[in-house]
Structures are given as structure tokens and as C-alpha cells.
Write an enzyme that holds these catalytic residues in place. Structure first.
Site, PDB file in Angstrom:
ATOM      1  N   GLN A 258       0.827  -1.199   0.000  1.00  0.00           N
ATOM      2  CA  GLN A 258       0.000   0.000   0.000  1.00  0.00           C
ATOM      3  C   GLN A 258       0.863   1.251   0.000  1.00  0.00           C
ATOM      4  O   GLN A 258       0.652   2.176  -0.777  1.00  0.00           O
ATOM      5  CB  GLN A 258      -0.897  -0.006   1.243  1.00  0.00           C
ATOM      6  CG  GLN A 258      -1.889   1.100   1.241  1.00  0.00           C
ATOM      7  CD  GLN A 258      -2.719   1.071  -0.030  1.00  0.00           C
ATOM      8  OE1 GLN A 258      -3.317   0.062  -0.365  1.00  0.00           O
ATOM      9  NE2 GLN A 258      -2.720   2.149  -0.764  1.00  0.00           N
ATOM     10  N   HIS A 261       2.400   3.005  -3.145  1.00  0.00           N
ATOM     11  CA  HIS A 261       1.593   3.699  -4.149  1.00  0.00           C
ATOM     12  C   HIS A 261       1.921   5.186  -4.241  1.00  0.00           C
ATOM     13  O   HIS A 261       1.969   5.749  -5.329  1.00  0.00           O
ATOM     14  CB  HIS A 261       0.099   3.536  -3.859  1.00  0.00           C
ATOM     15  CG  HIS A 261      -0.486   2.359  -4.580  1.00  0.00           C
ATOM     16  ND1 HIS A 261      -0.565   2.305  -5.938  1.00  0.00           N
ATOM     17  CD2 HIS A 261      -0.996   1.200  -4.126  1.00  0.00           C
ATOM     18  CE1 HIS A 261      -1.102   1.154  -6.300  1.00  0.00           C
ATOM     19  NE2 HIS A 261      -1.366   0.452  -5.219  1.00  0.00           N
ATOM     20  N   GLU A 325     -10.611   1.536   2.296  1.00  0.00           N
ATOM     21  CA  GLU A 325     -10.754   1.134   0.901  1.00  0.00           C
ATOM     22  C   GLU A 325     -10.481  -0.375   0.780  1.00  0.00           C
ATOM     23  O   GLU A 325     -11.248  -1.108   0.172  1.00  0.00           O
ATOM     24  CB  GLU A 325      -9.736   1.930   0.059  1.00  0.00           C
ATOM     25  CG  GLU A 325      -9.745   1.572  -1.415  1.00  0.00           C
ATOM     26  CD  GLU A 325      -8.548   2.174  -2.164  1.00  0.00           C
ATOM     27  OE1 GLU A 325      -7.587   2.636  -1.505  1.00  0.00           O
ATOM     28  OE2 GLU A 325      -8.581   2.158  -3.407  1.00  0.00           O
ATOM     29  N   HIS A 326      -9.369  -0.820   1.380  1.00  0.00           N
ATOM     30  CA  HIS A 326      -9.031  -2.246   1.407  1.00  0.00           C
ATOM     31  C   HIS A 326      -8.966  -2.704   2.858  1.00  0.00           C
ATOM     32  O   HIS A 326      -8.305  -2.052   3.668  1.00  0.00           O
ATOM     33  CB  HIS A 326      -7.658  -2.512   0.792  1.00  0.00           C
ATOM     34  CG  HIS A 326      -7.488  -1.955  -0.579  1.00  0.00           C
ATOM     35  ND1 HIS A 326      -6.905  -0.731  -0.819  1.00  0.00           N
ATOM     36  CD2 HIS A 326      -7.830  -2.458  -1.787  1.00  0.00           C
ATOM     37  CE1 HIS A 326      -6.891  -0.509  -2.130  1.00  0.00           C
ATOM     38  NE2 HIS A 326      -7.454  -1.528  -2.736  1.00  0.00           N
ATOM     39  N   ASP A 359      -5.709  -6.390  -6.631  1.00  0.00           N
ATOM     40  CA  ASP A 359      -5.235  -5.226  -7.393  1.00  0.00           C
ATOM     41  C   ASP A 359      -5.049  -5.596  -8.870  1.00  0.00           C
ATOM     42  O   ASP A 359      -5.234  -4.760  -9.751  1.00  0.00           O
ATOM     43  CB  ASP A 359      -3.882  -4.750  -6.853  1.00  0.00           C
ATOM     44  CG  ASP A 359      -4.031  -3.836  -5.645  1.00  0.00           C
ATOM     45  OD1 ASP A 359      -5.165  -3.498  -5.290  1.00  0.00           O
ATOM     46  OD2 ASP A 359      -2.990  -3.467  -5.070  1.00  0.00           O
ATOM     47  N   GLU A 413     -53.459  15.749  -2.125  1.00  0.00           N
ATOM     48  CA  GLU A 413     -52.376  16.693  -2.474  1.00  0.00           C
ATOM     49  C   GLU A 413     -52.908  17.887  -3.258  1.00  0.00           C
ATOM     50  O   GLU A 413     -52.144  18.768  -3.658  1.00  0.00           O
ATOM     51  CB  GLU A 413     -51.282  15.984  -3.274  1.00  0.00           C
ATOM     52  CG  GLU A 413     -50.464  14.996  -2.430  1.00  0.00           C
ATOM     53  CD  GLU A 413     -49.190  14.506  -3.097  1.00  0.00           C
ATOM     54  OE1 GLU A 413     -49.000  14.740  -4.311  1.00  0.00           O
ATOM     55  OE2 GLU A 413     -48.370  13.885  -2.385  1.00  0.00           O
ATOM     56  N   HIS A 418     -53.856  15.244 -11.854  1.00  0.00           N
ATOM     57  CA  HIS A 418     -53.341  13.902 -11.564  1.00  0.00           C
ATOM     58  C   HIS A 418     -54.504  12.928 -11.353  1.00  0.00           C
ATOM     59  O   HIS A 418     -54.531  11.829 -11.880  1.00  0.00           O
ATOM     60  CB  HIS A 418     -52.492  13.897 -10.280  1.00  0.00           C
ATOM     61  CG  HIS A 418     -51.105  14.441 -10.446  1.00  0.00           C
ATOM     62  ND1 HIS A 418     -50.853  15.754 -10.730  1.00  0.00           N
ATOM     63  CD2 HIS A 418     -49.887  13.828 -10.364  1.00  0.00           C
ATOM     64  CE1 HIS A 418     -49.536  15.937 -10.808  1.00  0.00           C
ATOM     65  NE2 HIS A 418     -48.933  14.773 -10.592  1.00  0.00           N
TER      66      HIS A 418
HETATM   67  N1  HSO Z   1      -4.219  -0.608  -4.983  1.00  0.00           N
HETATM   68  C1  HSO Z   1      -4.641   0.251  -6.073  1.00  0.00           C
HETATM   69  C2  HSO Z   1      -4.754  -0.464  -7.386  1.00  0.00           C
HETATM   70  C3  HSO Z   1      -3.471  -0.912  -7.993  1.00  0.00           C
HETATM   71  N2  HSO Z   1      -2.467  -1.506  -7.351  1.00  0.00           N
HETATM   72  C4  HSO Z   1      -3.082  -0.854  -9.292  1.00  0.00           C
HETATM   73  C5  HSO Z   1      -1.501  -1.806  -8.213  1.00  0.00           C
HETATM   74  N3  HSO Z   1      -1.882  -1.416  -9.400  1.00  0.00           N
HETATM   75  C6  HSO Z   1      -6.004   0.874  -5.704  1.00  0.00           C
HETATM   76  O1  HSO Z   1      -6.947  -0.051  -5.340  1.00  0.00           O
HETATM   77 ZN    ZN Z   2      -2.210  -1.434  -5.226  1.00  0.00          ZN
END
Ligand code: HSO
Ligand code: ZN
Length: 430
Positions: A258, A261, A325-326, A359, A413, A418
């Protein structure tokens, strides 16, 4: 990574911990508004100018056609092609089951109601091209769009300095049978798809992640044009719940996947003891040292933390407040926990199910709600590319059954036209 004890935290402290900056990009609003208005006024010319200014490339035309894409894609190896094909197959297989026909319901004798799916006609996919080029994102957006049956799929991706896109993106275009990629990135690409230009069609809905300029542009066009967006997107995040059955090596690997990224990514570990937390942290340090993106990882970890809970239930309670998210349940006891999950984008169960599988290739979508939007949003799926239209059909028996109820409600109403719309049919309808 700072460590907190769950039982020492009061509600305000928990609220602060789970809070993400939902609008870190507000200071760039002015720049994005200017880009959008330029694209709106000058169309293609603005796109050529921005390619020059931001992407440092003098484009001759704004797109790559099928033959050019095939030529670019020929650079990739057979092994890479096979991996992309397997990912494509699994994602396709999983998403295909999402196209469901719903039952017709006779709510009263002669009154039948139902819903039918229709694809959104024109969709725009934004495929980022920054520090990490993500062909997997192209698969995650293109496959559900194809399954839904969208008539027109406009794809925008920023040009590289050589005026092309990366070979993997080109190969995914081939897998998805996409015959053009427009060479536009950033807020200008979002503007082009929302307003339309001489070359780029105005679309009904825009999908895809991007940097803060792209995200800001999406939120602006959502409220100022008739083009919709998939969801508000923030930096990616993971929350790992780990008990004594988890392996520190695996926990650390997931947190780092994570963290690599981006510097604003967040990795949260909720462990059921201080020993597990310490062992995981030691592994994080060991594994970070050998990562090529260690610099990014270190910055992301500075923005990440560990919570030590007393029980798995307490850990889940924290996770539901965070709404990740995850969510990774790094425990053999995941079956007892899944019914307690309330807020999460995508969930990874047990010690052998890394987020990386989802992913790339297991089949689920990786375009997911971040920044606690998992409280109310779902990830991208075939549903995101369709509308559900309601239908009803009333027979002579039906109008007499439903009519009196509508007459009373219209009367109360004060809407007499109507009421009349059913009354005239009850008299003459059979
Ligand atoms: N974890 C990212 C998606 C991704 N990871 C693309 C690697 N490539 C967002 O869910
Ligand atoms: Zn990822």
C-alpha cells in the site's frame, strides 16, 4: 509508524485517527478551474498547448489509432502478454455475473412493474500515466464498460515525452478492442471528456483515478456539467487486522504494498497484541530497506499508524469507523469476523489473500471508495456503467384496482389533473 492503544483512546481521538483529509486539493481549485475553462473555450488547441506545457511533448495529432497502438504493444514479452490475458479473463469472468435480469412484479392484479438495464451510452476512462503507469486500471474500467455494452468508450491517457503511451496500456487497448487512445492527461483530459472538443466526444460519465488535479477536475465537472463521475477519489489506503495467527512477514508485505503507491497513501495495522504489532513493525523495516520505491514508502509510513486492540471484535469496531478502501483480515479466524464488517471497499480474507491479488488478477475491481467514502459508496462494477430504468404496464383490470387509491392521494395533495388522469381511464378504459 506511531502506535496507539485502542482502550486508551476516547471518541474524539478515534475520530481524529480515522479522519482523512477529504479535500486536500482545495488550494489547487483555481488552477484547475482555469484549465477547465480553457479547454471549454479552445477545445483541441488547449489540449495541444497543455501537452506542450505539462507533458513536454509537441503532438502532431491528439490520438493514437489502432495500427499505432499495435506497433507500440509489440514491444511487450509473451510472459507479460499472458499475465495481462489471465488478469483480463478473471476480471471478465467475475464481472460478467453482475449483469442480472430482474423479475417483473405484479403489485396488484393488472399492475406490473419492473426494471431493465441500459448501458450508459458514452463513457470516458481516464488512465493515469504518472510515476506508476497502471495498465491494470485500464482493465478494471474497460472490462465492466464492455460487459455493460457502452456504445462509445473514450480513453484518455497522458502522452509520454515521445508522444506515445506505454506498451502495456497499448496492449490492454488491444485486449479491450479499443481503437483509439487520446493523448490527454490531467485536468485538461477531464475537461475534454466533460465538454467535448473537435476531436474528443463529450461523455455521460467519467471514470478513473488520477492525481489531485484530475480528482479536483472531476469534482468540479460533476457539479457544473451534466457529466457524472464514478466516485470522489482520494489517496489509496489499507487497514490490516491481525491476530496471533497472522504472519508478521505477510502483514508487513501488505502494508508496504500500500505504502509504495504514493507518499500520501495510508497503511493502518490493527493488531490484537503489542507483540504482533512489534513483530510486524520489525518486518516493515527489514522489507522497506530493499524496496526500489523505499523513499515513497518511508513518507507514506510517516503518515500511517498502528492500533493495538484487546480483541478481534474491538479491532473490527475500529475498522468500521475507519471505513477502509481495502480491509485485510490477517487471521485464520476471519469467518467469525466477516458478518461484523459494516464499512469497507474490498475485503481480503485469511493469511494467503493479499490485496495485490485483487489489485491485479483475482477478478474483483480495484477502483474502490477511499477517504471513508466506503461508508456510502461501492467500488466500480458493471452497475457503474448502466442505468436501471423502471417500467410499468397497467391492464383494464389494473386501472380499476389502482385507480381509487391514486384518486384519493391526488385529491389529498390538491392535484386534480393527476386525479383526472386515472379517472378518465377508469371510465373508458374497459
Ligand atoms: N491498490 C490500487 C490499485 C493498484 N495496485 C493498481 C496496483 N496497481 C487501488 O486499489
Ligand atoms: Zn495497489
Amino acid at each position: 509508524m506511531k502506535t496507539y492503544n485502542y482502550s486508551d483512546l476516547n471518541t474524539t481521538e478515534i475520530a481524529q485517527l480515522v479522519q482523512r483529509n477529504v479535500d486536500p486539493a482545495n488550494e489547487i481549485r483555481g488552477i484547475v478551474e482555469e484549465v477547465l475553462s480553457n479547454v471549454n473555450q479552445h477545445g483541441d488547441r488547449a489540449l495541444f498547448d497543455y501537452a506542450n506545457r505539462f507533458d513536454k511533448v509537441e503532438l502532431e495529432k491528439l490520438y493514437l489509432d489502432k495500427a499505432e497502438l499495435a506497433e507500440i504493444a509489440s514491444a511487450i514479452t509473451d510472459e507479460q502478454k499472458a499475465a495481462l490475458q489471465t488478469a483480463y479473463n478473471n476480471i471478465y469472468k467475475f464481472h460478467q455475473t453482475q449483469l442480472k435480469t430482474e423479475d417483473k412484479v405484479e403489485t396488484m392484479p393488472g399492475v406490473t412493474c419492473w426494471r431493465e438495464l441500459r448501458a450508459i451510452e458514452k463513457v470516458g476512462l481516464y488512465i493515469p500515466g504518472g510515476s506508476a503507469v497502471l495498465p491494470s486500471t485500464f482493465l478494471m474500467l474497460g472490462i465492466p464498460a464492455r460487459i455493460a455494452g457502452c456504445k462509445e468508450i473514450v480513453v484518455c491517457s497522458p502522452p509520454q515525452k515521445n508522444g506515445k503511451v506505454n506498451a502495456f496500456i497499448a496492449y490492454v487497448a488491444y485486449l479491450l478492442d479499443i481503437d483509439k487512445i487520446y493523448l490527454a492527461g490531467g485536468a485538461q483530459a477531464i475537461g475534454a471528456m466533460a465538454y467535448g472538443t473537435e476531436t474528443i466526444t463529450k461523455v455521460d460519465k467519467i471514470f478513473g483515478p488520477g492525481n489531485q488535479f484530475v480528482t479536483k477536475a472531476k469534482t468540479i465537472i460533476q457539479s457544473t456539467t451534466t457529466t457524472a463521475i464514478d466516485m470522489p477519489a482520494g489517496p489509496s489506503e489499507v487497514l490490516v487486522i491481525a491476530d496471533e495467527t497472522a504472519k508478521p512477514e505477510f502483514i508487513a508485505a501488505d502494508l508496504l504494498a500500500q505504502a509504495e503507491h504514493g507518499i500520501d497513501s495510508q497503511a493502518v495495522l490493527v493488531a490484537t497484541s503489542a507483540e504482533i504489532a512489534e513483530a510486524a513493525l520489525a518486518e516493515v523495516e527489514k522489507q522497506t530497506a530493499v524496496l526500489p520505491r523505499a523513499e515513497i514508502v518511508r513518507q507514506a509510513l510517516a503518515n500511517s499508524y498502528i492500533v493495538v486492540a484487546d480483541t478481534l471484535e474491538q479491532a473490527m469496531d475500529f475498522s468500521n469507523q475507519y471505513a477502509p478502501e481495502h480491509l485485510i483480515l490477517a487471521t485464520d479466524n476471519w469467518q467469525q469476523l466477516t458478518p461484523k464488517i459494516i464499512n469497507a471497499g474490498s475485503v481480503f480474507l485469511g493469511n494467503l489473500t493479499p490485496e495485490s491479488a485483487g489489485d491485479y488478477a483475482s477478478g474483483t475491481n480495484h477502483t474502490l471508495p477511499t477517504s471513508s467514502y466506503a461508508r456510502a459508496y461501492s467500488g466500480v462494477s458493471v452497475d457503474s456503467f448502466v442505468k436501471k430504468i423502471t417500467f410499468q404496464y397497467i391492464t383494464p383490470e389494473g386501472i380499476n384496482n389502482i385507480g381509487p387509491t391514486v384518486e384519493v392521494l391526488a385529491e389529498l395533495e390538491g392535484l386534480h389533473a393527476h386525479k383526472n388522469a386515472v379517472s378518465v381511464r377508469m371510465k373508458t378504459g374497459n
